[in-house]
Design a protein around this motif. Structure first.
Motif, mmCIF file in Angstrom:
data_model
loop_
_atom_site.group_PDB
_atom_site.id
_atom_site.type_symbol
_atom_site.label_atom_id
_atom_site.label_comp_id
_atom_site.label_asym_id
_atom_site.label_seq_id
_atom_site.Cartn_x
_atom_site.Cartn_y
_atom_site.Cartn_z
ATOM 1 N N GLU A 174 4.012 -18.589 3.316
ATOM 2 C CA GLU A 174 2.703 -18.838 2.742
ATOM 3 C C GLU A 174 2.120 -17.551 2.162
ATOM 4 N N GLU A 175 0.976 -17.700 1.478
ATOM 5 C CA GLU A 175 0.391 -16.568 0.767
ATOM 6 C C GLU A 175 -0.041 -15.455 1.720
ATOM 7 N N GLY A 176 -0.528 -15.832 2.912
ATOM 8 C CA GLY A 176 -0.956 -14.825 3.871
ATOM 9 C C GLY A 176 0.183 -13.931 4.329
ATOM 10 N N GLU A 177 1.377 -14.505 4.513
ATOM 11 C CA GLU A 177 2.526 -13.704 4.921
ATOM 12 C C GLU A 177 2.932 -12.732 3.810
ATOM 13 N N ILE A 178 2.817 -13.171 2.550
ATOM 14 C CA ILE A 178 3.163 -12.294 1.427
ATOM 15 C C ILE A 178 2.219 -11.101 1.378
ATOM 16 N N LYS A 179 0.916 -11.359 1.541
ATOM 17 C CA LYS A 179 -0.061 -10.263 1.496
ATOM 18 C C LYS A 179 0.159 -9.290 2.661
ATOM 19 N N LYS A 182 5.859 -5.080 -7.990
ATOM 20 C CA LYS A 182 6.280 -6.149 -8.888
ATOM 21 C C LYS A 182 6.533 -7.439 -8.110
ATOM 22 N N ALA A 183 7.172 -7.358 -6.948
ATOM 23 C CA ALA A 183 7.439 -8.545 -6.131
ATOM 24 C C ALA A 183 6.131 -9.196 -5.692
ATOM 25 N N PHE A 184 5.142 -8.395 -5.285
ATOM 26 C CA PHE A 184 3.853 -8.959 -4.874
ATOM 27 C C PHE A 184 3.134 -9.588 -6.061
ATOM 28 N N GLN A 185 3.227 -8.982 -7.222
ATOM 29 C CA GLN A 185 2.577 -9.534 -8.403
ATOM 30 C C GLN A 185 3.119 -10.921 -8.737
ATOM 31 N N VAL A 186 4.421 -11.134 -8.586
ATOM 32 C CA VAL A 186 5.021 -12.427 -8.909
ATOM 33 C C VAL A 186 4.740 -13.455 -7.818
ATOM 34 N N LEU A 187 4.965 -13.092 -6.556
ATOM 35 C CA LEU A 187 4.868 -14.074 -5.474
ATOM 36 C C LEU A 187 3.427 -14.422 -5.126
ATOM 37 N N SER A 188 2.458 -13.553 -5.414
ATOM 38 C CA SER A 188 1.067 -13.862 -5.114
ATOM 39 C C SER A 188 0.428 -14.747 -6.174
ATOM 40 N N PRO A 229 9.417 -13.871 -14.319
ATOM 41 C CA PRO A 229 8.496 -14.752 -15.048
ATOM 42 C C PRO A 229 7.815 -14.057 -16.213
ATOM 43 N N ASP A 230 7.679 -12.715 -16.168
ATOM 44 C CA ASP A 230 7.016 -11.997 -17.244
ATOM 45 C C ASP A 230 7.937 -11.711 -18.416
ATOM 46 N N SER A 231 9.227 -11.988 -18.257
ATOM 47 C CA SER A 231 10.177 -11.746 -19.334
ATOM 48 C C SER A 231 10.181 -12.920 -20.294
#
Length: 457
Positions: free
Chosen positions: A135-140, A169-175, A190-192
């Protein structure tokens, strides 16, 4: 790539010459270039030797500079303080201190850097060390922990800056839910422009799209182009055919567009009726491209007007969590997964399907609503499912097996690297019993795929 192997070996030879000459910065530069072109075990061993030599050189220079700065006061009349370093602190970090001094780091910080840089640039879940269904909390939480450990102001280990960029970069994509969905479906950045993101406009496939309606041509130019205002549609658009020119122009304003037609003739009044008839037919021909354009746009929008919006699938996880406590086994491969019982039963499609069959979701999985069943006939491989639930569980099986495939491939690659490192360049002095042990070592994820019957032995 295999085509870069010769160039990588040449860079490795240059790095060895610089290392033997004591030029450690140049040796590191060519060694890293060799690893970037084609990673070999020899390059890894040489890089470790370079880092070890840099660490010994920094420790000695640090002790000498500490003694000297204690005896000489600064220009402001204050003495330099001794840097208090722990036993774990190393001094062969990247430059960034005052006067280009090396930054310090601990063994734990260096291990974090090596783990992150061992991941590929698009392995965002592996970089943050989180599960794919997290979930998002685990990513943060994972990002905050790694950002504190890898921030350039606190971590001077070699490659810490690059590792910090990978984590960011990983946090920017997964968040970002939208970018995360695109990455989960395509596996690319995704930004490519090649990351797999679909076009946001259905009109982009139309031939007129390449002409550029986004600021490259104004509405007036488009209208005049269709109505003969200098676009070169032929003589029928540029002359009236009655002995004089016919000129069309259009202007756009607050009241919409206005068309102005100027027609001149050298003939008498007897030709007015024929001129009106031909003018009507000519106007229809001129309007035909615009009518076809509107009709095409309307037909393209019709499917979205008569189709209902898609309903998202219920959330689930492959491990028990405080939110997901109901354990179910799929009817296809028998994969266990956990859901929120109340949320699953209230799903607008799956919920009514279960209620129709007199079923519900409890802590032990799918069970009878009246509680009369005590046998495990409703959960597991080969159990009967409704169409909606069967479609959902098919997706669960695909996600689970895909993750196993990824882990299996990594395990096979790891065994191959160990074997190559043991055999060496020509296999001289190789312990073949150890090589055979590496080759026969089982990979748990591959064994699980074989057990499920989705991969051959």
């Amino acid at each position: 790539m295999e085509s870069n192997k010769d160039e990588a070996l040449r860079c490795l030879s240059i790095a060895r010459k610089h290392f033997d000459a004591g030029n450690l910065p140049s040796a590191r530069k060519f060694c890293l270039k060799s690893k970037a072109l084609f990673d070999t075990p020899q390059a890894g061993k040489l890089l470790e030797s370079i880092e070890s030599a840099e660490g010994e050189g920094f420790s000695s220079s640090q002790g000498a500079s500490s003694t000297q700065t204690e005896e000489h006061p600064s220009a402001a009349g204050m003495k330099h303080r001794h840097p208090q370093t722990s036993e774990k602190t190393e001094g062969n970090g990247t430059a960034g201190g005052m006067g280009g001094d090396k930054r310090e780091y601990t063994k734990e910080q260096h291990d974090v850097v090596k783990r992150v840089r061992a991941c590929k640039v698009t392995e965002y879940y592996e970089i943050l060390s989180v599960r794919k269904d997290c979930e998002e909390g685990e990513i943060k939480k994972a990002y905050r922990k790694l950002a504190l450990a890898l921030h350039p102001d606190k971590n001077g280990a070699p490659g810490a800056d690059e590792a910090f960029k990978l984590v960011s970069k990983a946090f920017q994509v997964l968040s970002d839910p939208q970018k995360r969905a695109v990455f989960d479906s395509s596996g690319g950045d995704p930004d490519s422009r090649f990351g797999g993101r679909p076009s946001s406009s259905e009109f982009a496939t139309h031939p007129f799209a390449q002409g550029g309606f986004d600021g490259e041509i104004s509405p007036e130019e488009l209208f005049n182009m269709f109505f003969g205002g200098g676009a070169g549609f032929g003589p029928g658009f540029s002359s009236g055919g009655f002995g004089g020119p016919t000129v069309f122009s259009a202007s756009f304003g607050p009241g919409g567009f206005r068309q102005t037609r100027t027609f001149t003739t050298r003939r008498g009044r007897g030709t007015a009726g024929n001129a009106t008839q031909q003018d009507t037919r000519s106007m229809f021909i001129q309007l035909m491209p615009l009518l076809l354009l509107f009709a095409f746009s309307l037909l393209s929008a019709l499917p979205s007007l008569f189709t209902a919006p898609s309903v998202p699938d219920p959330r689930y996880s492959f491990g028990v969590t405080p939110r997901h406590t109901g354990r179910i086994e799929t009817g296809g491969l028998g994969i266990p997964y956990f859901v929120n019982p109340s949320e699953f039963s209230s799903h607008p499609i799956i919920g009514p399907e279960l209620a129709k069959d007199g079923l519900k979701v409890g802590k032990d999985g799918i069970e009878k609503r009246d509680g009369t069943t005590t046998e495990d006939k409703l959960n597991g491989k080969g159990k009967v499912r409704g169409p909606a639930l069967a479609k959902f569980e098919d997706g669960v099986d695909k996600v689970y097996t895909h993750d196993l495939y990824v882990q299996c491939q990594r395990g096979v690659d790891r065994k191959e690297r160990l074997r190559e490192a043991e055999v060496g360049m020509f296999g001289i002095g190789t312990d073949w019993d150890k090589v055979k042990k590496i080759e026969t070592e089982p990979v748990p994820s591959c064994e699980e795929l074989k057990r499920l019957g989705v991969m051959r032995s």
